[in-house]
Design a protein around this motif. Structure first.
Motif, PDB file in Angstrom:
ATOM      1  N   ARG A 279       0.851  -1.180   0.000  1.00  0.00           N
ATOM      2  CA  ARG A 279       0.000   0.000   0.000  1.00  0.00           C
ATOM      3  C   ARG A 279       0.897   1.244   0.000  1.00  0.00           C
ATOM      4  O   ARG A 279       2.111   1.137   0.228  1.00  0.00           O
ATOM      5  CB  ARG A 279      -0.922   0.012   1.226  1.00  0.00           C
ATOM      6  N   PRO A 280       0.365   2.449  -0.253  1.00  0.00           N
ATOM      7  CA  PRO A 280       1.181   3.661  -0.196  1.00  0.00           C
ATOM      8  C   PRO A 280       1.925   3.778   1.137  1.00  0.00           C
ATOM      9  O   PRO A 280       1.369   3.508   2.203  1.00  0.00           O
ATOM     10  CB  PRO A 280       0.152   4.787  -0.357  1.00  0.00           C
ATOM     11  N   ARG A 281       3.186   4.127   1.050  1.00  0.00           N
ATOM     12  CA  ARG A 281       4.111   4.253   2.170  1.00  0.00           C
ATOM     13  C   ARG A 281       4.460   2.907   2.786  1.00  0.00           C
ATOM     14  O   ARG A 281       5.024   2.841   3.884  1.00  0.00           O
ATOM     15  CB  ARG A 281       3.566   5.192   3.248  1.00  0.00           C
ATOM     16  N   GLY A 282       4.150   1.831   2.095  1.00  0.00           N
ATOM     17  CA  GLY A 282       4.536   0.503   2.571  1.00  0.00           C
ATOM     18  C   GLY A 282       6.025   0.279   2.420  1.00  0.00           C
ATOM     19  O   GLY A 282       6.723   1.024   1.725  1.00  0.00           O
ATOM     20  N   GLN A 283       6.518  -0.782   3.063  1.00  0.00           N
ATOM     21  CA  GLN A 283       7.949  -1.066   2.967  1.00  0.00           C
ATOM     22  C   GLN A 283       8.192  -2.556   2.773  1.00  0.00           C
ATOM     23  O   GLN A 283       7.436  -3.399   3.275  1.00  0.00           O
ATOM     24  CB  GLN A 283       8.701  -0.554   4.193  1.00  0.00           C
ATOM     25  N   LEU A 284       9.258  -2.840   2.030  1.00  0.00           N
ATOM     26  CA  LEU A 284       9.646  -4.212   1.715  1.00  0.00           C
ATOM     27  C   LEU A 284      11.059  -4.463   2.207  1.00  0.00           C
ATOM     28  O   LEU A 284      11.978  -3.700   1.911  1.00  0.00           O
ATOM     29  CB  LEU A 284       9.579  -4.452   0.199  1.00  0.00           C
ATOM     30  N   GLY A 285      11.229  -5.544   2.952  1.00  0.00           N
ATOM     31  CA  GLY A 285      12.555  -5.988   3.353  1.00  0.00           C
ATOM     32  C   GLY A 285      12.996  -7.141   2.472  1.00  0.00           C
ATOM     33  O   GLY A 285      12.264  -8.118   2.303  1.00  0.00           O
ATOM     34  N   ILE A 286      14.184  -7.041   1.890  1.00  0.00           N
ATOM     35  CA  ILE A 286      14.725  -8.075   1.004  1.00  0.00           C
ATOM     36  C   ILE A 286      15.815  -8.815   1.761  1.00  0.00           C
ATOM     37  O   ILE A 286      16.827  -8.226   2.153  1.00  0.00           O
ATOM     38  CB  ILE A 286      15.285  -7.471  -0.292  1.00  0.00           C
ATOM     39  N   VAL A 287      15.600 -10.102   1.988  1.00  0.00           N
ATOM     40  CA  VAL A 287      16.583 -10.898   2.723  1.00  0.00           C
ATOM     41  C   VAL A 287      17.166 -12.026   1.890  1.00  0.00           C
ATOM     42  O   VAL A 287      18.135 -12.659   2.297  1.00  0.00           O
ATOM     43  CB  VAL A 287      15.974 -11.479   4.020  1.00  0.00           C
ATOM     44  N   GLY A 288      16.569 -12.321   0.726  1.00  0.00           N
ATOM     45  CA  GLY A 288      17.017 -13.441  -0.083  1.00  0.00           C
ATOM     46  C   GLY A 288      18.251 -13.118  -0.896  1.00  0.00           C
ATOM     47  O   GLY A 288      18.451 -11.983  -1.340  1.00  0.00           O
ATOM     48  N   LEU A 289      19.098 -14.122  -1.091  1.00  0.00           N
ATOM     49  CA  LEU A 289      20.265 -14.018  -1.961  1.00  0.00           C
ATOM     50  C   LEU A 289      20.007 -14.891  -3.182  1.00  0.00           C
ATOM     51  O   LEU A 289      19.857 -16.100  -3.066  1.00  0.00           O
ATOM     52  CB  LEU A 289      21.529 -14.489  -1.241  1.00  0.00           C
ATOM     53  N   GLY A 290      19.941 -14.271  -4.340  1.00  0.00           N
ATOM     54  CA  GLY A 290      19.668 -15.018  -5.563  1.00  0.00           C
ATOM     55  C   GLY A 290      20.104 -14.209  -6.756  1.00  0.00           C
ATOM     56  O   GLY A 290      21.294 -13.962  -6.950  1.00  0.00           O
ATOM     57  N   ALA A 291      19.140 -13.746  -7.548  1.00  0.00           N
ATOM     58  CA  ALA A 291      19.474 -12.940  -8.720  1.00  0.00           C
ATOM     59  C   ALA A 291      20.219 -11.675  -8.294  1.00  0.00           C
ATOM     60  O   ALA A 291      19.758 -10.951  -7.403  1.00  0.00           O
ATOM     61  CB  ALA A 291      18.197 -12.570  -9.464  1.00  0.00           C
ATOM     62  N   PRO A 292      21.372 -11.381  -8.909  1.00  0.00           N
ATOM     63  CA  PRO A 292      22.141 -10.207  -8.496  1.00  0.00           C
ATOM     64  C   PRO A 292      21.479  -8.885  -8.865  1.00  0.00           C
ATOM     65  O   PRO A 292      21.764  -7.851  -8.264  1.00  0.00           O
ATOM     66  CB  PRO A 292      23.484 -10.387  -9.220  1.00  0.00           C
ATOM     67  N   THR A 293      20.603  -8.894  -9.866  1.00  0.00           N
ATOM     68  CA  THR A 293      19.907  -7.680 -10.268  1.00  0.00           C
ATOM     69  C   THR A 293      18.455  -8.007 -10.569  1.00  0.00           C
ATOM     70  O   THR A 293      18.101  -9.145 -10.889  1.00  0.00           O
ATOM     71  CB  THR A 293      20.540  -7.039 -11.522  1.00  0.00           C
ATOM     72  N   ALA A 294      17.606  -6.985 -10.469  1.00  0.00           N
ATOM     73  CA  ALA A 294      16.191  -7.122 -10.808  1.00  0.00           C
ATOM     74  C   ALA A 294      15.663  -5.756 -11.201  1.00  0.00           C
ATOM     75  O   ALA A 294      16.074  -4.733 -10.639  1.00  0.00           O
ATOM     76  CB  ALA A 294      15.397  -7.676  -9.619  1.00  0.00           C
ATOM     77  N   ALA A 295      14.749  -5.726 -12.183  1.00  0.00           N
ATOM     78  CA  ALA A 295      14.155  -4.468 -12.617  1.00  0.00           C
ATOM     79  C   ALA A 295      13.246  -3.926 -11.514  1.00  0.00           C
ATOM     80  O   ALA A 295      12.533  -4.676 -10.852  1.00  0.00           O
ATOM     81  CB  ALA A 295      13.355  -4.692 -13.899  1.00  0.00           C
ATOM     82  N   LEU A 296      13.283  -2.624 -11.304  1.00  0.00           N
ATOM     83  CA  LEU A 296      12.449  -1.982 -10.299  1.00  0.00           C
ATOM     84  C   LEU A 296      11.397  -1.104 -10.965  1.00  0.00           C
ATOM     85  O   LEU A 296      11.714  -0.333 -11.876  1.00  0.00           O
ATOM     86  CB  LEU A 296      13.298  -1.111  -9.374  1.00  0.00           C
ATOM     87  N   PRO A 297      10.145  -1.176 -10.512  1.00  0.00           N
ATOM     88  CA  PRO A 297       9.097  -0.288 -11.035  1.00  0.00           C
ATOM     89  C   PRO A 297       9.229   1.090 -10.396  1.00  0.00           C
ATOM     90  O   PRO A 297       8.526   1.426  -9.429  1.00  0.00           O
ATOM     91  CB  PRO A 297       7.806  -1.000 -10.627  1.00  0.00           C
ATOM     92  N   VAL A 298      10.138   1.894 -10.925  1.00  0.00           N
ATOM     93  CA  VAL A 298      10.501   3.159 -10.287  1.00  0.00           C
ATOM     94  C   VAL A 298       9.298   4.083 -10.143  1.00  0.00           C
ATOM     95  O   VAL A 298       9.111   4.736  -9.104  1.00  0.00           O
ATOM     96  CB  VAL A 298      11.628   3.853 -11.085  1.00  0.00           C
ATOM     97  N   GLY A 299       8.457   4.140 -11.182  1.00  0.00           N
ATOM     98  CA  GLY A 299       7.284   5.010 -11.108  1.00  0.00           C
ATOM     99  C   GLY A 299       6.367   4.638  -9.963  1.00  0.00           C
ATOM    100  O   GLY A 299       5.852   5.508  -9.244  1.00  0.00           O
TER     101      GLY A 299
END
Length: 367
Positions: A279-299
């Motif tokens: 939701r707006p102002r939500g937050q995601l914590g990334i703890v997994g080690l796998g793909a070194p890069t991933a596309a981000l939906p910047v908009g």
């Protein structure tokens, strides 16, 4: 008085692409602040599996293992821990850099050298077998062995109230998952949490969300058994990503979007869903080690003011957080027994295969 080398049995990775195999080894006496620990239990973590699969040949043979628990048997001349102390082993840190002095040892400037390389620099020769030197000191312990040399900063006293097999995973997977929630994301009671991936770390995050008082806790995983375990540990809903469209289900369960998410998969498509589900102002914590890069939906990130951050070892200070986790377990809030499957150390091959296939959530070797 000089102590004779300790005769031990260790699981040694000897060649690229092979599984570690049990060998007789000798471990030298502890020097400096090192501690010789007789191992009673050791968890097998995905990090052991993934690094063993690509470990450089120049650093073989190698002993992995970084979720050990046991009893202090000897202490180096600069050490202060008492012989006989029951301990859990965790990641190592230098204690001198900005991260360590700032109370953030998981972000130690020397973390890679101290944990992921498994070398001792000038302190070489810690383990030997009939063929010669064996590399140790993985995560400051190399605990796939009946004995391990550790250090003061990654050896945590655990008291007498917890089983070694339950204490072992606290050193990495459990503190990573619970800590990602309680230390990093810090939800307030009544908020929602979505956990992507219900392995040992993800299921620990589910328990952390329940401890934090989250009203809605959703576990996303394709394995039915793991979804069932998630429910037993506190998840209010589960989603099978192979059977349904994930995002509409998450929107329904979280009433329009999650306050918090934890991704343990490091799969780019899953990360995209995890971001979109907030939701707006939500937050995601990334703890997994796998793909070194991933596309981000910047908009989307900009438009909704989302916060995305990496979390290492649950932002834990192990000397205080591991005792906290033991307290959670003793009062019934952290039912670790639902995560683990025990294997005798002599069944190492079977336990390693279970970890590789995922047929056991958290295989724990017992000695």
């Amino acid at each position: 008085m000089t102590r004779s080398p300790t005769v031990a049995r260790a699981a040694v990775l000897g060649e690229v692409g092979a599984a570690p195999a049990l060998r007789d080894v000798q471990i030298r006496e502890p020097i400096g602040d090192e501690i010789l620990v007789k191992i009673h239990a050791a968890g097998i973590c995905h990090t052991d599996i993934s690094l063993a699969a690509r470990w450089p040949e120049r650093r073989m043979p190698m002993v992995f293992g970084h979720e050990g628990a046991g009893v202090v048997e000897a202490v180096g001349p600069a050490g202060s821990m008492r012989v006989g102390t029951r301990v859990a082993l965790t990641f190592n840190s230098c204690g001198r850099c900005d991260g360590c002095e700032g109370g953030e040892p998981a972000y130690c400037r020397h973390s890679t050298a101290l944990n992921m390389r498994g070398d001792r620099g000038v302190e070489s020769g810690s383990i030997v077998d009939r063929q010669g030197a064996v590399n140790g000191d993985f995560f400051g312990q190399s605990s796939f062995s009946t004995h391990a040399l550790t250090h003061e900063r990654n050896t945590v006293p655990i008291g007498d109230s917890i089983d070694f097999a339950l204490a072992a995973p606290l050193g990495c997977s459990v503190q990573t998952g619970v800590g990602a929630v309680l230390n990093a994301l810090r939800p307030v009671p009544g908020q929602s949490m979505v956990v992507f991936g219900a392995g040992a770390v993800g299921l620990s995050a589910v328990m952390g969300a329940r401890i934090a008082g989250c009203r809605t806790i959703v576990a996303v995983d394709p394995v039915a058994e793991r979804r069932s375990i998630a429910v037993a540990l506190g998840a209010t809903h589960t989603v099978d990503p192979l059977a349904t469209d994930v995002l509409p289900m998450l929107a329904e369960y979280t009433k329009g979007g999650a306050d918090h998410g934890v991704d343990t998969t490091a799969i780019p498509a899953v990360l995209a869903d995890a971001i979109t589900a907030l939701r707006p102002r939500g937050q995601l914590g990334i703890v997994g080690l796998g793909a070194p890069t991933a596309a981000l939906p910047v908009g989307l990130i900009m438009g909704k003011g989302l916060r995305i951050r990496g979390v290492v070892e649950g932002d834990s200070v192990p000397m205080t957080f591991i005792p906290d986790l033991i307290d959670f377990h003793l009062r019934g809030d952290l039912p670790l027994e639902k995560l683990i499957t025990r294997y005798d150390f002599n069944e190492f091959d079977k336990a390693w295969a279970a970890a590789q296939s995922g047929s056991a959530v958290k295989p724990v070797l017992t000695f």
